[in-house]
Every structure is written in structure tokens, then in C-alpha cells.
Design a protein around this motif. Structure first.
Motif, PDB file in Angstrom:
ATOM      1  N   GLN A  15       0.792  -1.325   0.067  1.00 43.26           N
ATOM      2  CA  GLN A  15       0.231  -0.111  -0.052  1.00 43.26           C
ATOM      3  C   GLN A  15       0.792   1.335  -0.044  1.00 43.26           C
ATOM      4  O   GLN A  15       0.565   2.312  -0.828  1.00 43.26           O
ATOM      5  CB  GLN A  15      -0.912  -0.029   1.078  1.00 43.26           C
ATOM      6  N   PRO A  16       1.906   1.535   0.691  1.00 46.28           N
ATOM      7  CA  PRO A  16       2.839   2.513   0.848  1.00 46.28           C
ATOM      8  C   PRO A  16       3.576   2.690  -0.775  1.00 46.28           C
ATOM      9  O   PRO A  16       3.635   3.966  -1.145  1.00 46.28           O
ATOM     10  CB  PRO A  16       3.748   2.340   1.818  1.00 46.28           C
ATOM     11  N   LEU A  59      11.435   3.376  -3.429  1.00 53.70           N
ATOM     12  CA  LEU A  59      10.048   2.817  -3.298  1.00 53.70           C
ATOM     13  C   LEU A  59      10.062   1.841  -1.967  1.00 53.70           C
ATOM     14  O   LEU A  59       8.955   1.900  -1.258  1.00 53.70           O
ATOM     15  CB  LEU A  59       9.229   2.289  -4.606  1.00 53.70           C
ATOM     16  N   PRO A  60      10.885   0.829  -1.757  1.00 53.28           N
ATOM     17  CA  PRO A  60      10.783  -0.058  -0.794  1.00 53.28           C
ATOM     18  C   PRO A  60      11.258   0.301   0.780  1.00 53.28           C
ATOM     19  O   PRO A  60      11.188  -0.220   1.655  1.00 53.28           O
ATOM     20  CB  PRO A  60      11.690  -1.334  -1.080  1.00 53.28           C
ATOM     21  N   VAL A  61      11.871   1.724   0.668  1.00 57.79           N
ATOM     22  CA  VAL A  61      12.257   2.029   1.844  1.00 57.79           C
ATOM     23  C   VAL A  61      11.122   2.855   2.747  1.00 57.79           C
ATOM     24  O   VAL A  61      10.635   3.831   1.970  1.00 57.79           O
ATOM     25  CB  VAL A  61      13.702   2.968   1.599  1.00 57.79           C
ATOM     26  N   GLU A  62      11.123   2.769   3.931  1.00 57.16           N
ATOM     27  CA  GLU A  62      10.048   3.330   4.731  1.00 57.16           C
ATOM     28  C   GLU A  62      10.524   4.913   4.816  1.00 57.16           C
ATOM     29  O   GLU A  62      11.671   5.017   5.014  1.00 57.16           O
ATOM     30  CB  GLU A  62      10.162   2.748   6.020  1.00 57.16           C
ATOM     31  N   SER A  63       9.576   5.765   4.557  1.00 56.66           N
ATOM     32  CA  SER A  63       9.656   7.046   4.522  1.00 56.66           C
ATOM     33  C   SER A  63      10.704   7.512   3.252  1.00 56.66           C
ATOM     34  O   SER A  63      10.860   8.717   3.106  1.00 56.66           O
ATOM     35  CB  SER A  63      10.649   7.558   5.625  1.00 56.66           C
ATOM     36  N   GLY A  64      10.960   6.534   2.351  1.00 60.23           N
ATOM     37  CA  GLY A  64      11.516   6.904   1.214  1.00 60.23           C
ATOM     38  C   GLY A  64      10.558   7.053  -0.121  1.00 60.23           C
ATOM     39  O   GLY A  64       9.393   6.687   0.090  1.00 60.23           O
TER      40      GLY A  64
END
Length: 544
Positions: A256-257, A349-354
Motif C-alpha cells: 500500500q505505501p 520505493l521499498p524504503v520506509e519514508s523514502g
């Protein structure tokens, strides 16, 4: 220059056209320079300009007995803060002193883009890329406001690529060392630069494997390593002395993110990403601003939302045309630019907050270069060398339409800012708050809410006795202790958002009243600060 290109592909009038495009960027970027108001992250670098270990900064070294901030956050270096301190010596503390230098660095980035694209493609393609980038809303506003920050990273990245290209053409340490030095400075400026470096390596290995592998020799490798080491030395010093073992990198645990970030990418490309975030779109409209141009912009914008640019359609067309354009002499340059953009975004894309807008904007102005090179290749393929004039007319027409949609979006964004003012995070009332606080001549100023302290430090040249209270959401006990100590000190004032303004920590005012009541004190509002639309934004309190 590509094989087969001649001087007719690089006419003498093009540098003048580039200069006009860059000048247009500077003019657009400096319009109403104090609007919207300064935002917290936009001013975060002052922790390095006015170093104080008790009030911000993750890493310090001592030089001549004085603390020098080298890292503002574990992933954000002090480079911009050091540069701003030089500006602050000659310019008044203001939004213009922060934003105008960023705009001029962005303008120089466009010049470097022209140098780079002219050598990889040709001067006409480079001119179109510069025109598209100079008018692009996302490139312009992320440069002007530079809250990421992104401006120094983009200049280091593009400047390093151009210098590497010159080194490939003329092998010399005079090109290679400064190229790697810029890459090292980019890493020091912010660790997100590593996304760009990784994408560069993958793109180069994909498109230029023989050239890249053939250049790996002992001496050039040592020169490149030395440049990188010098550039990012402050970060390495911090990393191996005082930094925590982990920098807090976390991965997304659901799709989702990722989909949300892809939607953000679309809106960044079409120029609507700032809709309702930087300026209100539903607030009551104030009186029209002064000035003929401002009034015309407000009349043109009216109450409509920002219209999307045609950039996503142009990018989509460029991707669909790859089977055709990859058969032209521009194929390797196109592949390099396209692979770089795809890999850089894929790493975010797969990095949180990235993958936020200030991360996605790091790849600019390469999307514009990809479009320009693609359309240049199509025009050359359709009309060939026998009718080059028709191809150039087609390129100029398509580029002009794209630039017009860009300028329309920029104009409408300014119209919203002028009519409705900034959202609470970007409120122009921050300037009035600074004046109101200084008028109190306080002994101590406690900043209750997140999002106010850094702008006040900047506007006061760090002369206000500011103390940023710990945020109660995660440190309630420390927040209460800070407030108790501050109330016990005479001449203390408290500043924060007005109660009607949504904040990051809504319990701040409740806890403040509780501490005051437990200490037998009563809160008294000594000033309320409103924005240009007469909306209450901030309040100044005492506890008596």
C-alpha cells in the motif's frame, strides 16, 4: 558530441536561448520570495550555521576550542548550514537570504545540464531539456524552498556526471578528482545521495559496460577513492566515532505505501504535488495582494485547482517510442538516462519514508532530458538528414506546448499562495511571530510545538534565547520537566500554535495548562499572531 553530429547541430544562437531559459527560471523562482512562509525543515540547516550542542545537531567536533556541527541529523550533513553562514555575513536574515541562493544554485544546475546534454546528445536536445526543467513546477519549487534538501545534491550529482564525461574524453586527474569529490560531498550533504550513486553504477554497467570496466585501473581508482573520501570525510568521521550503529533504515512491509508513492510520483511529474499542501485551497480569500502582476496572477488562477502539466503524457510517449528511438544514434544516451531514473526510483520505493516528493525530485532534471532526447530522436528518424528543418519545427512545437503547460501550473500555484496564504506549516505569519517575540524582550522562550524553532533561530540570527520543548507524544515526562523548570524562571514566555490550528501533538496545550495549574500559576496570552488572511496562527503565553 555524438558521432555524425556537425556544428550545424550546435548553432551559435543556442547558448543565448539557454541563457534566456535560465534567466526565466531565476525570475520565476524569485517571485514573491517570502511566500509561503519559512517552514521548519527549510530552515533546519541553521543548527550548523549557529552550532549549539544543546539545541540541535547530531554530530560535533571541536576546532580551536569551539564546537562545530558536522551532522545535523544522522543522515543529514552540515554543508548547507556552513554555506548559509557565509551568506548570513552579508545578507539580512530573511526568506530571500535562504531561497535566492538556492534558486541561483538551481540555475547553475540547469547550465550544467546543458553542458552534459550537449556532449551526450546535441545542443538542440540540451536546450529543450533546459527549457522543460526550468519551467517545471516540481523542479522549481523544490529548488526555491529546498526543504529536502535537494539543491546541493542535484548539483553534485549532475556536476559529477559532467566531469566524469570530460574525464572519459580527456583522461586526467583534473577531471576525475573533482567528479568524485562532488559525489563525496553529495553523500555528506545527505545519505539519500547513495540512491543516485547506486543508480549511476547500474546505468553505467548496463549501457557502457566495456567503457566502465576498461577504465578500472589502479591509478584512476585511487584518485576516485581519494576524491570520495575527502568529500564525505565529515560523515565518515561522525559515522565511526559518535554515530549509532544503526541509521534507522527500515523497509516497507506492505504494498500500500508503495502504491501511494507511485501516485505521489505521478503528481510530482504533473506538477500538482503541492496542491493543498503548501497553500490553502479552501480557506476564505483575503483582499487581493498589491501589485499589478500579483493581481493578474490571482485573476488568472481564480478559485480553480492547479491544472496538471503534460509531462506524464510526454514521458509515457517517450517510453512507448523506445522501440523506435533505440534504433537511432541517441540510443545509448537514452538508455543511460532511462535506466538511471528507473533504478533510482526503484531504490526509493521499498524504503520506509523514502519516495516522498523531496526524494523523487532528486532525479530531476533527468526526466526532462529523457523526453527531450526521445523527441529529438523521433524527429531525426521521421525526417532524416534530408529534411532536418521539419524535424526541428516539430521538436520546437512539442517543447513549446510542454513549457506552456508547465508555466501555467507554476502561475496557478503562485495564485493559490497569493490568494489563500500558506498552510500552518508554511504560514507567512512566522515573520510576524518573530517580530512579536522580539518585542517581548524575553529572558527565555520555550517553543511548545514542533515546527517553529528553526525559523525563529534563522530570522533572529540565533539571538533569541530559544528552548525547543521535547514533544509530549514520545517524551511526556521530559516535556513536563522542561515546562516546570521554565515556569520557575522569571521572564519566560511560551510560544506555540493557536489552539484552533491542528498540530503534530494536540496534547501540548493541555499539558501546559496542567503543569501551570499544579504549580498554582495561570496562563495568560500576551499576544496572538494572525496571517495575511487574518486567521489566528500562533500565540505567546506567560505563566503567572
Amino acid at each position: 558530441m555524438l558521432p555524425g553530429r556537425t556544428d550545424s547541430d550546435n548553432p551559435a544562437w543556442i547558448p543565448l536561448a539557454v541563457a534566456l531559459a535560465v534567466l526565466g527560471f531565476v525570475v520565476l523562482g524569485c517571485l514573491w520570495i517570502d511566500l509561503p512562509g519559512l517552514q521548519y525543515d527549510e530552515a533546519l540547516f541553521v543548527a550548523a550555521s549557529y552550532p549549539d550542542p544543546s539545541r540541535g545537531g547530531a554530530g560535533y567536533v571541536e576546532i580551536l576550542g569551539q564546537p562545530v556541527c558536522i551532522m545535523i541529523l544522522p543522515y543529514l550533513g552540515a554543508l548547507k548550514g556552513w554555506l548559509y553562514r557565509l551568506v548570513a555575513e552579508v545578507a539580512p536574515a530573511s526568506a530571500a537570504a535562504v531561497r535566492a541562493p538556492a534558486v541561483f544554485l538551481g540555475a547553475f544546475t540547469l547550465v550544467v545540464l546543458f553542458w552534459f546534454a550537449r556532449r551526450v546528445f546535441d545542443a538542440r536536445t540540451a536546450l529543450i531539456a533546459v527549457a522543460l526543467a526550468a519551467s517545471d513546477p516540481t523542479f522549481l519549487f523544490t529548488t526555491r524552498l529546498d526543504w529536502g534538501p535537494v539543491v546541493i545534491q542535484r548539483l553534485c550529482w549532475l556536476g559529477g556526471c559532467w566531469l566524469l564525461l570530460r574525464w572519459h574524453e580527456h583522461p586526467s586527474p583534473g577531471w576525475l578528482f573533482p567528479a568524485s569529490l562532488l559525489f563525496g560531498l553529495g553523500v555528506f550533504d545527505k545519505l539519500t545521495f547513495l540512491w543516485l550513486l547506486a543508480a549511476l553504477v547500474v546505468a553505467a554497467l548496463t549501457v557502457f559496460p566495456r567503457e566502465l570496466l576498461g577504465s578500472i585501473k589502479t591509478k584512476p581508482a585511487a584518485i576516485a577513492a581519494a576524491g570520495m573520501l575527502v568529500g564525505c570525510l565529515p560523515f565518515l568521521l561522525y559515522r565511526f566515532t559518535t554515530a549509532p550503529r544503526s541509521l534507522g533504515l527500515r523497509w516497507e512491509t506492505s504494498l500500500q505505501p508503495v502504491f501511494a508513492k507511485l501516485s505521489m510520483l505521478q503528481h510530482a511529474l504533473d506538477g500538482t504535488i503541492f496542491q493543498g499542501w503548501m497553500a490553502h485551497v479552501t480557506a476564505p480569500q483575503a483582499a487581493l495582494p498589491d501589485g499589478l502582476l500579483a493581481r493578474w496572477v490571482c485573476w488568472w488562477t481564480g478559485d480553480r485547482l492547479i491544472a496538471a502539466t503534460w509531462m506524464p503524457w510526454a514521458l509515457g510517449a517517450a517510453v512507448l517510442l523506445l522501440p523506435l528511438t533505440l534504433r537511432t544514434p541517441l540510443r545509448r544516451g537514452l538508455l543511460f538516462v532511462g535506466v538511471f531514473c528507473a533504478i533510482a526510483i526503484g531504490l526509493m520505493l521499498p524504503v520506509e519514508s523514502g519516495g516522498s516528493v523531496h526524494h523523487l525530485a532528486l532525479i530531476y532534471p533527468f526526466p526532462q532530458l529523457f523526453v527531450a532526447a526521445s523527441f529529438s530522436a523521433v524527429a531525426a528518424g521521421m525526417f532524416g538528414a534530408t529534411r532536418p528543418g521539419r524535424g526541428r519545427i516539430l521538436m520546437a512545437g512539442v517543447a513549446s506546448l510542454l513549457v506552456l503547460t508547465n508555466v501555467r501550473a507554476v502561475t496557478e500555484q503562485y495564485g493559490q499562495i497569493l490568494q489563500y496564504g500558506g498552510t500552518p506549516s508554511w504560514s507567512e505569519a512566522i515573520y510576524e511571530l518573530h517580530d512579536a517575540v522580539e518585542a517581548q524582550d524575553p529572558k527565555k522562550v520555550v517553543v511548545l510545538d514542533w515546527g517553529l524553532a528553526m525559523q525563529l533561530r534563522l530570522l533572529s540570527r540565533d539571538t533569541l534565547p530559544l528552548k525547543e520543548a521535547p514533544q509530549p507524544a514520545s517524551e511526556e515526562r521530559y516535556f513536563v520537566e522542561t515546562i516546570e523548570q521554565a515556569m520557575a524562571a522569571p521572564g519566560t514566555i511560551f510560544i506555540g500554535y493557536e489552539p484552533s490550528v491542528p498540530t503534530v501533538n494536540p496534547r501540548t496545550r493541555e499539558l501546559l495548562e496542567r503543569v501551570a495549574g499544579e504549580g498554582g500559576r495561570e496562563l495568560r496570552r500576551v499576544a496572538q499572531v494572525s496571517d495575511r488572511q487574518m486567521r489566528p496562527r500562533y500565540e505567546i503565553l506567560t505563566a503567572e
